[in-house]
Design an enzyme around this catalytic site. Structure first.
Site, PDB file in Angstrom:
ATOM      1  N   SER A  40       5.905   6.650   0.375  1.00  0.00           N
ATOM      2  CA  SER A  40       7.102   6.963   1.163  1.00  0.00           C
ATOM      3  C   SER A  40       8.155   5.865   1.130  1.00  0.00           C
ATOM      4  CB  SER A  40       6.723   7.319   2.612  1.00  0.00           C
ATOM      5  OG  SER A  40       5.907   8.467   2.618  1.00  0.00           O
ATOM      6  N   ASN A  48       7.492   7.909 -10.239  1.00  0.00           N
ATOM      7  CA  ASN A  48       6.398   8.795 -10.632  1.00  0.00           C
ATOM      8  C   ASN A  48       6.810  10.215 -10.267  1.00  0.00           C
ATOM      9  OD1 ASN A  48       4.014  10.202 -10.909  1.00  0.00           O
ATOM     10  ND2 ASN A  48       2.954   9.179  -9.217  1.00  0.00           N
ATOM     11  N   GLU A  74      -0.936   1.448  -2.910  1.00  0.00           N
ATOM     12  CA  GLU A  74      -0.414   2.674  -2.304  1.00  0.00           C
ATOM     13  C   GLU A  74      -1.420   3.180  -1.277  1.00  0.00           C
ATOM     14  OE1 GLU A  74       2.487   4.791  -5.131  1.00  0.00           O
ATOM     15  OE2 GLU A  74       0.484   5.417  -5.700  1.00  0.00           O
ATOM     16  N   HIS A 112      -3.996   6.574 -10.060  1.00  0.00           N
ATOM     17  CA  HIS A 112      -3.247   7.032  -8.888  1.00  0.00           C
ATOM     18  C   HIS A 112      -4.234   7.718  -7.922  1.00  0.00           C
ATOM     19  CE1 HIS A 112      -0.548   9.357  -6.366  1.00  0.00           C
ATOM     20  NE2 HIS A 112       0.387   8.492  -6.711  1.00  0.00           N
ATOM     21  N   GLU A 136      -4.126  10.367  -6.384  1.00  0.00           N
ATOM     22  CA  GLU A 136      -4.323  11.805  -6.625  1.00  0.00           C
ATOM     23  C   GLU A 136      -5.317  12.025  -7.762  1.00  0.00           C
ATOM     24  OE1 GLU A 136      -0.145  12.686  -6.976  1.00  0.00           O
ATOM     25  OE2 GLU A 136       0.078  12.182  -4.848  1.00  0.00           O
ATOM     26  N   LYS A 140       5.325  12.885 -10.863  1.00  0.00           N
ATOM     27  CA  LYS A 140       4.161  13.751 -10.616  1.00  0.00           C
ATOM     28  C   LYS A 140       4.332  15.071 -11.388  1.00  0.00           C
ATOM     29  CE  LYS A 140       3.312  11.354  -6.340  1.00  0.00           C
ATOM     30  NZ  LYS A 140       2.765  11.354  -4.985  1.00  0.00           N
ATOM     31  N   GLY A 144       3.576  10.588   0.305  1.00  0.00           N
ATOM     32  CA  GLY A 144       4.120  11.926   0.512  1.00  0.00           C
ATOM     33  C   GLY A 144       4.108  12.356   1.964  1.00  0.00           C
TER      34      GLY A 144
HETATM   35  P1  PGA Z   1       5.739   9.076  -2.333  1.00  0.00           P
HETATM   36  O1  PGA Z   1       4.648   8.924  -3.490  1.00  0.00           O
HETATM   37  O2  PGA Z   1       6.821   8.086  -2.604  1.00  0.00           O
HETATM   38  O3  PGA Z   1       6.208  10.515  -2.428  1.00  0.00           O
HETATM   39  O4  PGA Z   1       5.022   8.805  -1.041  1.00  0.00           O
HETATM   40  C1  PGA Z   1       4.305   7.673  -3.995  1.00  0.00           C
HETATM   41  C2  PGA Z   1       3.269   7.828  -5.092  1.00  0.00           C
HETATM   42  O5  PGA Z   1       2.380   8.658  -4.972  1.00  0.00           O
HETATM   43  O6  PGA Z   1       3.324   7.107  -6.118  1.00  0.00           O
END
Ligand code: PGA
Length: 254
Positions: A215, A9, A169, A97, A99, A11, A175
């Site tokens: 992560s 992803n 997640e 997601h 976010e 983003k 992140g």
């Molecule tokens: P990350 O994000 O690997 O940077 O923690 C995962 C995600 O949001 O899909």
């Protein structure tokens, strides 16, 4: 048997030149190094999709989108619908997601509609669930996940649910560099599979890929993917580095 999937992803990252470099590196390294049968997906921002498709043409890499609108078409300035994505040949769409849930107020009810749209147009939704740090600290994580799964997916019939990919997640791990331990992740994955078994059947639950995200890095991917109910990963930060993304693809058991 369910598939191992590693989905990157991207983003809101990927200017044209960065997109071209990242996608071509991933395509070349995948060809030279990955032979464990993992389904690898690159998920750039909408405008990068056709460029990534062009660079991935003829390779086994798949391309997806990060979101779609819940309506077929119409006066929704700035939005992109499932039929548009399908017409561009996309196969996967991330739905819900954290976010999107947090910054764009997407509710389980709205996400259920988006899931329907993606399925109606023969693409695969990657439906994301996960608790916040407060919810985990208050010991409400199972309840939150159950509600996200029930309200977002359980209107689907037995045929439809088998076309879904789920991603767990934990919001506190996205992140932040803090990964859930392999045991913590496995506990939730097994819980989700159990919910699927109760609502559908054991056979159906066993067919559904449940990815872990938050992560995931080359140094923790193998341990996570070795767990019984973890069928790959949804990768954020590490998907922006071709070396890391490929190493995570290689961490899938052959
Ligand atoms: P990350 O994000 O690997 O940077 O923690 C995962 C995600 O949001 O899909």
């Amino acid at each position: 048997m369910r598939k191992y999937i590693v989905a990157g992803n991207w983003k809101m990252n990927g200017k044209l030149e960065d997109t071209q470099i990242l996608a071509s590196e991933v395509v070349n390294m995948y060809k030279d190094e990955v032979n464990n049968g993992v389904v690898a997906v690159m998920i750039p921002p909408f405008v990068g999709i056709t460029e990534v498709q062009r660079l991935a043409k003829g390779s086994p890499l798949h391309v997806g989108a990060q979101n779609c609108h819940q309506e077929e078409s119409g006066a929704y300035t700035g939005e992109v619908s499932a039929p548009i994505l399908a017409s561009f040949g996309l196969e996967y769409v991330i739905i819900g997601h954290s976010e999107r849930r947090e910054y764009f107020g997407e509710s389980n009810a709205l996400l259920a509609q988006k899931v329907d749209q993606v399925l109606r147009h023969q693409m695969t939704p990657i439906y994301c669930v996960g608790e916040t740090l407060t919810e985990r600290e208050e010991d409400r994580h199972f309840q939150v996940i159950e509600q996200q799964i029930t309200e977002g997916l359980f209107h689907l019939n037995a045929d439809q649910i088998q076309k879904i990919v789920i991603a767990y997640e934990p919001v506190w791990a996205i992140g932040t560099g803090k990964t859930a331990s392999a045991e913590q992740a496995q506990e939730i994955h097994a819980f989700i599979r159990d919910l699927l078994t109760k609502r559908y059947s054991e056979n159906i639950a066993q067919e559904i890929s449940i990815l872990y995200g938050g992560s995931v890095k080359p140094n923790n991917a193998a341990e996570l993917f070795a767990m019984a109910d973890i069928d790959g990963g949804l990768i954020g930060g590490a998907a922006l580095k071709s070396r890391d993304f490929i190493d995570i693809c290689k961490a899938v058991p052959a």
